[in-house]
Motif scaffolding. Structure first.
Motif, mmCIF file in Angstrom:
data_model
loop_
_atom_site.group_PDB
_atom_site.id
_atom_site.type_symbol
_atom_site.label_atom_id
_atom_site.label_comp_id
_atom_site.label_asym_id
_atom_site.label_seq_id
_atom_site.Cartn_x
_atom_site.Cartn_y
_atom_site.Cartn_z
ATOM 1 N N ARG A 5 -2.739 -4.562 -8.933
ATOM 2 C CA ARG A 5 -2.226 -3.279 -8.489
ATOM 3 C C ARG A 5 -3.069 -2.749 -7.340
ATOM 4 O O ARG A 5 -4.282 -2.964 -7.276
ATOM 5 C CB ARG A 5 -2.254 -2.270 -9.634
ATOM 6 N N LEU A 6 -2.415 -2.047 -6.411
ATOM 7 C CA LEU A 6 -3.166 -1.424 -5.329
ATOM 8 C C LEU A 6 -4.044 -0.303 -5.882
ATOM 9 O O LEU A 6 -5.252 -0.279 -5.671
ATOM 10 C CB LEU A 6 -2.208 -0.873 -4.268
ATOM 11 N N TRP A 7 -3.423 0.612 -6.613
ATOM 12 C CA TRP A 7 -4.166 1.767 -7.129
ATOM 13 C C TRP A 7 -4.742 1.443 -8.503
ATOM 14 O O TRP A 7 -4.437 2.090 -9.495
ATOM 15 C CB TRP A 7 -3.261 2.998 -7.184
ATOM 16 N N ASN A 8 -5.596 0.430 -8.553
ATOM 17 C CA ASN A 8 -6.237 0.107 -9.834
ATOM 18 C C ASN A 8 -7.436 1.024 -10.065
ATOM 19 O O ASN A 8 -7.895 1.728 -9.158
ATOM 20 C CB ASN A 8 -6.646 -1.372 -9.869
ATOM 21 N N ARG A 9 -7.959 1.005 -11.285
ATOM 22 C CA ARG A 9 -9.007 1.959 -11.658
ATOM 23 C C ARG A 9 -10.251 1.836 -10.782
ATOM 24 O O ARG A 9 -10.840 2.845 -10.363
ATOM 25 C CB ARG A 9 -9.399 1.747 -13.126
ATOM 26 N N ASN A 10 -10.666 0.624 -10.490
ATOM 27 C CA ASN A 10 -11.876 0.437 -9.694
ATOM 28 C C ASN A 10 -11.685 0.902 -8.251
ATOM 29 O O ASN A 10 -12.567 1.538 -7.663
ATOM 30 C CB ASN A 10 -12.282 -1.042 -9.714
ATOM 31 N N TYR A 11 -10.523 0.599 -7.691
ATOM 32 C CA TYR A 11 -10.232 1.023 -6.322
ATOM 33 C C TYR A 11 -10.198 2.550 -6.233
ATOM 34 O O TYR A 11 -10.718 3.144 -5.283
ATOM 35 C CB TYR A 11 -8.886 0.433 -5.878
ATOM 36 N N ILE A 124 -13.042 -3.651 -0.799
ATOM 37 C CA ILE A 124 -12.399 -4.942 -0.526
ATOM 38 C C ILE A 124 -12.525 -5.865 -1.739
ATOM 39 O O ILE A 124 -11.585 -6.575 -2.102
ATOM 40 C CB ILE A 124 -13.027 -5.587 0.720
ATOM 41 N N ASP A 125 -13.687 -5.836 -2.390
ATOM 42 C CA ASP A 125 -13.931 -6.712 -3.536
ATOM 43 C C ASP A 125 -13.007 -6.418 -4.718
ATOM 44 O O ASP A 125 -12.641 -7.325 -5.463
ATOM 45 C CB ASP A 125 -15.384 -6.581 -4.003
ATOM 46 N N VAL A 126 -12.662 -5.143 -4.915
ATOM 47 C CA VAL A 126 -11.865 -4.787 -6.095
ATOM 48 C C VAL A 126 -10.366 -4.834 -5.822
ATOM 49 O O VAL A 126 -9.570 -4.527 -6.716
ATOM 50 C CB VAL A 126 -12.255 -3.385 -6.631
ATOM 51 N N LEU A 127 -9.984 -5.200 -4.596
ATOM 52 C CA LEU A 127 -8.567 -5.328 -4.262
ATOM 53 C C LEU A 127 -8.109 -6.775 -4.415
ATOM 54 O O LEU A 127 -8.835 -7.707 -4.064
ATOM 55 C CB LEU A 127 -8.318 -4.877 -2.816
ATOM 56 N N HIS A 128 -6.911 -6.930 -4.921
ATOM 57 C CA HIS A 128 -6.316 -8.266 -4.977
ATOM 58 C C HIS A 128 -5.998 -8.700 -3.544
ATOM 59 O O HIS A 128 -5.588 -7.879 -2.720
ATOM 60 C CB HIS A 128 -5.029 -8.244 -5.812
ATOM 61 N N PRO A 129 -6.215 -9.991 -3.190
ATOM 62 C CA PRO A 129 -5.961 -10.446 -1.828
ATOM 63 C C PRO A 129 -4.592 -10.051 -1.282
ATOM 64 O O PRO A 129 -4.458 -9.740 -0.090
ATOM 65 C CB PRO A 129 -6.098 -11.969 -1.940
ATOM 66 N N SER A 130 -3.580 -10.012 -2.147
ATOM 67 C CA SER A 130 -2.230 -9.678 -1.686
ATOM 68 C C SER A 130 -2.086 -8.202 -1.326
ATOM 69 O O SER A 130 -1.144 -7.816 -0.644
ATOM 70 C CB SER A 130 -1.197 -10.040 -2.755
ATOM 71 N N ARG A 131 -3.028 -7.357 -1.779
ATOM 72 C CA ARG A 131 -2.950 -5.915 -1.497
ATOM 73 C C ARG A 131 -4.055 -5.462 -0.549
ATOM 74 O O ARG A 131 -4.205 -4.271 -0.305
ATOM 75 C CB ARG A 131 -3.084 -5.105 -2.806
ATOM 76 N N ILE A 136 -7.056 -1.528 2.557
ATOM 77 C CA ILE A 136 -8.023 -1.114 3.580
ATOM 78 C C ILE A 136 -7.475 0.068 4.372
ATOM 79 O O ILE A 136 -8.206 0.992 4.731
ATOM 80 C CB ILE A 136 -8.349 -2.301 4.501
ATOM 81 N N GLY A 137 -6.172 0.041 4.631
ATOM 82 C CA GLY A 137 -5.554 1.150 5.353
ATOM 83 C C GLY A 137 -5.632 2.457 4.579
ATOM 84 O O GLY A 137 -5.989 3.504 5.135
ATOM 85 N N PHE A 138 -5.319 2.408 3.287
ATOM 86 C CA PHE A 138 -5.366 3.617 2.465
ATOM 87 C C PHE A 138 -6.806 4.094 2.229
ATOM 88 O O PHE A 138 -7.050 5.289 2.067
ATOM 89 C CB PHE A 138 -4.680 3.382 1.116
#
Length: 393
Positions: A5-11, A124-131, A136-138
């Motif tokens: 997910r883009l808006w995951n807890r760590n992000y 960057i580390d907590v984002l899935h490569p597909s997101r 980074i934009g958000f």
């Protein structure tokens, strides 16, 4: 899955920390010259020197912080930097002399510069490569919102209380909130590859992205000129005495809007398209500022520059990350931020020199030409440079 997910807890926690970092910095920034003048009797030249120390230290520390982030446990480095940032934020409350304040302010630039590198790398580390592209934009939205509202809130609080210490306490509390948020982040552990070769430039500067860095320097130059000499120019040339805050509020609104819109193309991987669009919009904005010398041109240029920068900044960051290996992300982020700082520094120095000798109008004309050069460089060199060097993430 949660991690996809883009808006995951760590992000979300990393975003909160980024907001806190910039909010704490900008809530005091517009009032520091007044504070130094009233409390310590500092002259204009002294005020400039005191405030410049912060930026110089941040600039010096960022390349090394990228190396540290890539070479050691990223979460430990991040928390250490955030704790040091809180310590120096609180130090302003005990600075009883101009000398002590200058020392604390100058040293504070180090942990702040390191925090911006470490926290953006954590994002960057907590984002899935597909997101990652849209993430980074958000991510930049959090500091855009902070820089849009913090100065106004700081000025309002001071007008109501007439007490600078309140602002320092609030800044410290917000900084501590950011530290707590990041202490709860779960950053994926990655194998740290020990480089046994001799220390070289590529340990501190992402040589694979050097031309991207040059392009960012040119863009930063333009922002350095307009952000530092806007108020004087507006007053002397256009008779706008209280429009600086409105200018930057409109600019920040453009930044936020363009990040929300631009993320659709970033999600599709159209990074170069986003960057090119941003550069053209900003060039038109700077041209409007220079050649349309009335309030419509003044405020209209703010919107165009904001829309342009909101597109080009996340695109440049994605490009820099795109040519870096996963164990070079800290170096990539520090290279980007160092390039931006260098550009701003050159812009401030050059803008002041030109304005002193041939006038502010010529300083802003050089600014416009430099941004046109940045746009030209992107289409004739940087775009292909990125396409040839980008790595599969």
């Amino acid at each position: 899955m949660e991690e996809q997910r883009l808006w995951n807890r760590n992000y979300n926690k990393v975003m909160v920390t980024n907001f806190c970092l910039y909010f704490a910095f900008y809530i005091t920034m517009p009032l520091l010259p007044l504070y130094l003048s009233e409390h310590f009797g500092a002259t204009k030249d002294t005020i400039g020197a005191v405030l410049a120390g912060y930026s110089i230290t941040a600039l010096l520390v960022r390349p090394f912080s990228g190396y540290v982030v890539d070479s050691f446990n990223r979460k430990k480095v991040l928390l250490l930097c955030l704790a040091a940032n809180c310590l120096f934020m609180g130090s302003y409350l005990i600075a009883g002399s101009l000398f002590l304040f200058t020392v604390f302010r100058t040293l504070h630039g180090g942990p702040f510069g390191a925090c911006t590198v470490a926290n953006s790398t954590a994002a960057i580390d907590v984002l899935h490569p597909s997101r990652r592209n849209e993430g980074i934009g958000f991510y930049g939205l959090s500091n855009n919102i902070a820089t849009a509202i913090a100065p106004s809130i700081g000025i309002f609080i001071y007008q109501q209380t007439q007490c600078f210490e309140w602002l320092f306490w609030i800044a410290l509390a917000v900084s501590l909130t950011g530290l707590i948020a990041d202490s709860l982040v779960e950053i994926p552990l990655k194998e740290i590859v020990k480089n046994k070769e001799k220390i070289s430039l590529d340990r501190f500067f992402l040589t694979n992205g050097w031309l991207i860095g040059v392009n960012v320097v040119l863009v930063g130059f333009c922002y350095g000129v307009i952000s530092n000499y806007l108020a004087i120019y507006g007053k002397e040339m256009l008779g706008i005495t209280n429009g600086t805050g409105t200018f930057f509020l409109i600019l920040s609104s453009g930044l936020i809007a363009s990040r929300l819109i631009g993320n659709r193309t970033l999600k599709k991987g159209l990074i170069a398209r986003n960057c090119g669009l941003g550069l053209m919009l900003s060039s038109i904005g700077y041209g409007t500022f220079v050649f349309v010398q009335n309030p419509i041109g003044y405020y209209g240029s703010a919107l165009l520059i904001g829309l342009g920068n909101g597109h080009l900044w996340p695109a440049f960051q994605n490009m820099m990350i795109g040519v870096a290996h996963h164990n070079e992300r800290g170096t990539a982020n520090s290279t980007l931020l160092t390039s931006w700082d260098l550009g701003i520094g050159f812009g401030v120095l050059s803008g002041g020199f030109i304005a002193e000798h041939i006038g502010y109008h010529h300083a802003f004309l050089v600014m416009f030409l430099m941004h046109c050069l940045a746009t030209l460089l992107f289409y004739t060199g940087t775009k292909n440079f990125f396409e040839k060097r980008k790595l599969a993430q």
